[in-house]
Design a protein around this motif. Structure first.
Motif, PDB file in Angstrom:
ATOM      1  N   PRO A  87       0.836  -1.308   0.012  1.00 53.44           N
ATOM      2  CA  PRO A  87       0.232  -0.044   0.072  1.00 53.44           C
ATOM      3  C   PRO A  87       0.839   1.330   0.140  1.00 53.44           C
ATOM      4  O   PRO A  87       2.241   1.171   0.099  1.00 53.44           O
ATOM      5  N   SER A  88       0.204   2.438  -0.242  1.00 51.96           N
ATOM      6  CA  SER A  88       1.045   3.839  -0.309  1.00 51.96           C
ATOM      7  C   SER A  88       1.853   3.966   0.762  1.00 51.96           C
ATOM      8  O   SER A  88       2.898   4.767   0.675  1.00 51.96           O
ATOM      9  N   LEU A 124      -5.184   8.699  -4.452  1.00 53.89           N
ATOM     10  CA  LEU A 124      -4.927   7.413  -3.886  1.00 53.89           C
ATOM     11  C   LEU A 124      -4.925   7.708  -2.277  1.00 53.89           C
ATOM     12  O   LEU A 124      -4.666   8.838  -1.891  1.00 53.89           O
ATOM     13  N   ASP A 125      -5.365   6.802  -1.694  1.00 48.06           N
ATOM     14  CA  ASP A 125      -5.536   6.852   0.061  1.00 48.06           C
ATOM     15  C   ASP A 125      -4.193   6.266   0.488  1.00 48.06           C
ATOM     16  O   ASP A 125      -3.436   5.223  -0.300  1.00 48.06           O
ATOM     17  N   THR A 127      -4.002   3.775   2.430  1.00 49.50           N
ATOM     18  CA  THR A 127      -4.118   2.241   2.097  1.00 49.50           C
ATOM     19  C   THR A 127      -4.260   1.662   0.898  1.00 49.50           C
ATOM     20  O   THR A 127      -4.356   0.524   0.881  1.00 49.50           O
ATOM     21  N   ASP A 128      -4.531   2.494  -0.202  1.00 49.58           N
ATOM     22  CA  ASP A 128      -4.666   2.131  -1.436  1.00 49.58           C
ATOM     23  C   ASP A 128      -3.454   1.253  -2.013  1.00 49.58           C
ATOM     24  O   ASP A 128      -2.221   1.729  -1.547  1.00 49.58           O
ATOM     25  N   TYR A 129      -3.442   0.471  -3.047  1.00 48.47           N
ATOM     26  CA  TYR A 129      -2.342  -0.008  -3.724  1.00 48.47           C
ATOM     27  C   TYR A 129      -2.183   0.831  -5.105  1.00 48.47           C
ATOM     28  O   TYR A 129      -3.068   0.686  -6.024  1.00 48.47           O
ATOM     29  N   GLU A 302      -7.182  -6.524   5.035  1.00 48.34           N
ATOM     30  CA  GLU A 302      -7.338  -5.253   4.805  1.00 48.34           C
ATOM     31  C   GLU A 302      -6.963  -4.296   6.390  1.00 48.34           C
ATOM     32  O   GLU A 302      -7.260  -4.334   7.294  1.00 48.34           O
TER      33      GLU A 302
END
Length: 668
Positions: A87-88, A124-125, A127-129, A302
């Protein structure tokens, strides 16, 4: 240096301008800036007595056929369907907030860059990939900002990027090197940093056989490759495509052959495992994926952290490892470390079960009793008293009759020993297994299984450090770490984001995916112009195996990271001329075997010759350290220890400090 004498000039060549080369440059910039600050902070008397800051003493030549920063794997022009598998908040190429390392003036983690560039980062957040192309933009910016700051430094004469490939390295007198470029010309350097990254590799004998069969019969075959290098448009619509490998490259192909062809996924409103519906474009092929496990990597939980916040290792801790090492010397993974890891995994799993699903153990009261009794068993084992599996199983049966005790290793081969009467039976079994995995991943830290897997992953991070510190025997690394532990952890904790497995299940429901089975056997079909694949565990008509056929076969995996298999002209010439040699390891019988990567010194990782002597001014970073490190392809984790989870930054720091010391020495 005599008064008015011109200082000796030094040239540094960085071979490979992807993440590892960029990290080296960022660390070199930090060293120069620190020297400038120290010089500027001296009083007049100190300044008069000390060596003045070097002036225009170093030229930096960066050589890479691909755009610098992003390099090959992360190039910004690739499909937006290809996602990172972290994740980011995770990756960084620079030491921003890395404990013990001074950041340069331009250091940013990817997450900091994402927040500063919301339009380019596609909203993007954390927790986004991210798409790999977006991460490539970050790397491109990082390289540009670092090299601009280097060029502005008084210590640097010039920073030059040569868009070319180094095909040969010749050592010269006085520790200098001459680099020959593919397009002609040479570069002479006083120091060389080899950060070449992924390189092509020779096909195996079986892969050659399949490629030859494809050429003879007019079939499609694609060997191991970086996903962005493949021409996915060449795969015909409606074709049956056999796929070997169900790891991250498989999911890249899955996305490109569906979303990349105009298909779309719609939310169904149903729960995990059934949350998406696929609307086809009509241009998709039918995929027949196969792997030794028989199933894809599990989806990642998650979470808002890389390791679940509920995870803390109690048994595999530095103090215990130091004590074992003091007593035994180099450790055996199976004898000394796996028992500690297993206790941590069991403890985490049942603690999470008592916390989130106490009814399974008879309610809150009985769950607490079970926890206390289990801790007693684990502590007995920690004191060296024998604890055998049937004791733990008997304890569990008292509170949860019929529930098998957790055996995390069985998840590496979930269908081991099972035989299926038909392909349809196997399809249903895989779908059920993956639906359950999606439910667990969606529950995040409320899933006992995901907490157990997270604990296994935390242990893996420590094992990586122990391998790099050479705390394990060569034989154990070969037999255990590479032999089975790596496969176990990769399949459970290094999988794709949850959405990818949801998409896979939606494609199965749409009739576009048919799972083959474990231990697949690929062959050119003897009687037809097709490839064929079957599993010994899945039966077909009249007791024969269920056979899948297709006109295409794709090896969904990266080229193997082994220097002896490399097709790189540079790597091959280094080995052929004895300029470099594979690191040698010993198996259990004391037989010397060539390792995956180059033989190097401890940090800073200087290259060794075939005769065992050391190139004092040639440094190795990244994938070609794979004989002395484990997991060299993984990025540095933001904010983590440069000797542990951000080891690539620690390696870059060591090389940069060594090069900077050379520069300062020349300037005296």
């Amino acid at each position: 240096m005599p008064p008015h004498a011109e200082p000796e000039h030094l040239t540094v060549a960085v071979v490979g301008a992807g993440p590892r080369g960029t990290s080296f440059l960022e660390r070199l910039l930090a060293a120069i800036e620190q020297a400038d600050e120290q010089a500027g902070g001296q009083d007049t008397e100190q300044a008069a007595e000390s060596t003045p800051p070097p002036q225009r003493l170093v030229d930096i030549v960066v050589i890479d056929p691909y755009s610098p920063g992003a390099g090959h794997v992360w190039r910004t022009t690739q499909s937006g369907q290809f996602l990172m598998n972290t994740p980011s908040f995770f990756p960084t190429v620079a030491a921003a907030g890395t404990p013990g390392l001074r950041p340069s003036s331009v250091a940013q983690t990817f997450d900091q860059w994402r927040q500063a560039n919301p339009a380019r980062a596609e909203v993007l957040d954390r927790t986004d990939y991210p798409p790999r192309a977006v991460y490539g933009q970050y790397l491109t910016d990082a390289y540009r900002e670092v090299t601009e700051a280097l060029q502005a430094s008084a210590a640097v004469g010039r920073v030059e990027w040569r868009q070319d490939e180094v095909v040969h390295l010749e050592t010269l007198p006085e520790n200098r090197s001459k680099l020959t470029l593919r397009e002609g010309g040479t570069v002479e350097a006083d120091a060389v940093v080899l950060s070449v990254g992924h390189v092509p590799a020779r096909l195996t004998r079986e892969q050659h056989r399949l490629a030859d069969a494809a050429a003879e019969r007019g079939l499609g075959y694609r060997g191991p490759n970086i996903p962005c290098d493949l021409d996915w448009d060449a795969v015909p619509a409606g074709a049956d495509v056999l796929v070997r490998g169900m790891g991250l490259n498989f999911f890249d192909g899955l996305a490109e052959l569906t979303l990349g062809r105009g298909g779309r996924f719609e939310e169904t409103g149903a729960g995990p495992g059934q949350s998406l519906r696929y609307v086809p474009s009509g241009r998709e092929p039918v995929l027949h994926p196969a792997s030794r496990r028989g199933v894809c990597y599990l989806p990642r939980a998650e979470l808002d952290s890389y390791v679940p916040r509920a995870v803390s290792l109690k048994y595999l801790v530095p103090e215990a490892v130091r004590a074992l090492h003091a007593e035994h010397g180099p450790l055996d993974f199976m004898i000394h470390l796996w028992p500690l890891i297993h206790r941590d995994v069991v403890r985490a799993y049942y603690n999470a079960m008592a916390r989130t699903r106490p009814d399974v153990l008879g309610g809150p009261g009985p769950a607490a009793e079970f926890q206390a009794a289990l801790v007693g068993l684990l502590e007995s084992a920690a004191r060296g008293e024998p604890v055998i599996s049937h004791q733990a199983q008997a304890l569990l049966q008292h509170y949860a009759p019929g529930m098998p005790f957790l055996d995390i290793r069985t998840l590496a081969r979930p269908f081991e020993g099972q035989v299926f009467d038909s392909g349809e039976d196997y399809q249903r079994e895989v779908v059920g297994f993956l639906q359950g995995a999606c439910a667990e991943a969606a529950a995040g830290e409320d899933s006992p299984l995901m907490v157990a897997i997270g604990t296994l992953h935390a242990a893996r991070l420590m094992v990586k450090q122990l391998v790099a510190e050479q705390r394990l025997t060569d034989a154990s690394v070969l037999r255990d770490v590479s032999g089975w532990f790596e496969t176990l952890v990769e399949g459970l904790s290094s999988g794709p984001p949850l959405v990818r497995v949801e998409q896979l299940l939606a494609l199965e429901r749409a009739g576009l995916v048919r799972f083959v089975g474990p231990d697949p056997q690929f062959e050119p079909d003897a009687g037809r112009p097709e490839f064929a694949v079957s599993s010994p565990q899945v039966a077909g008509d009249e007791d024969a195996q269920d056979v899948h056929r297709g006109t295409w076969l794709i090896e969904a995996m990266m080229p193997p990271n082994r220097v002896q298999q490399a097709e790189s002209a540079l790597v091959r010439s280094l080995l052929a001329e004895g300029t470099a040699v594979p690191h040698t390891v010993e198996d259990e019988d004391g037989e010397p075997l060539p390792g995956r990567g180059f033989d190097v010194t401890e940090r800073p990782h200087r290259l060794k010759r075939a005769d065992g002597t050391v190139h004092e001014h040639i440094f190795v970073l990244g994938l070609q350290l794979s004989s002395v490190q484990w997991g060299t392809a993984i990025a540095a984790e933001a904010g983590q220890d440069p000797d542990g989870r951000a080891r690539t930054l620690g390696d870059a720091e060591a090389a940069a400090q060594a090069v900077w010391a050379m520069v300062r020495q020349r300037g005296r």
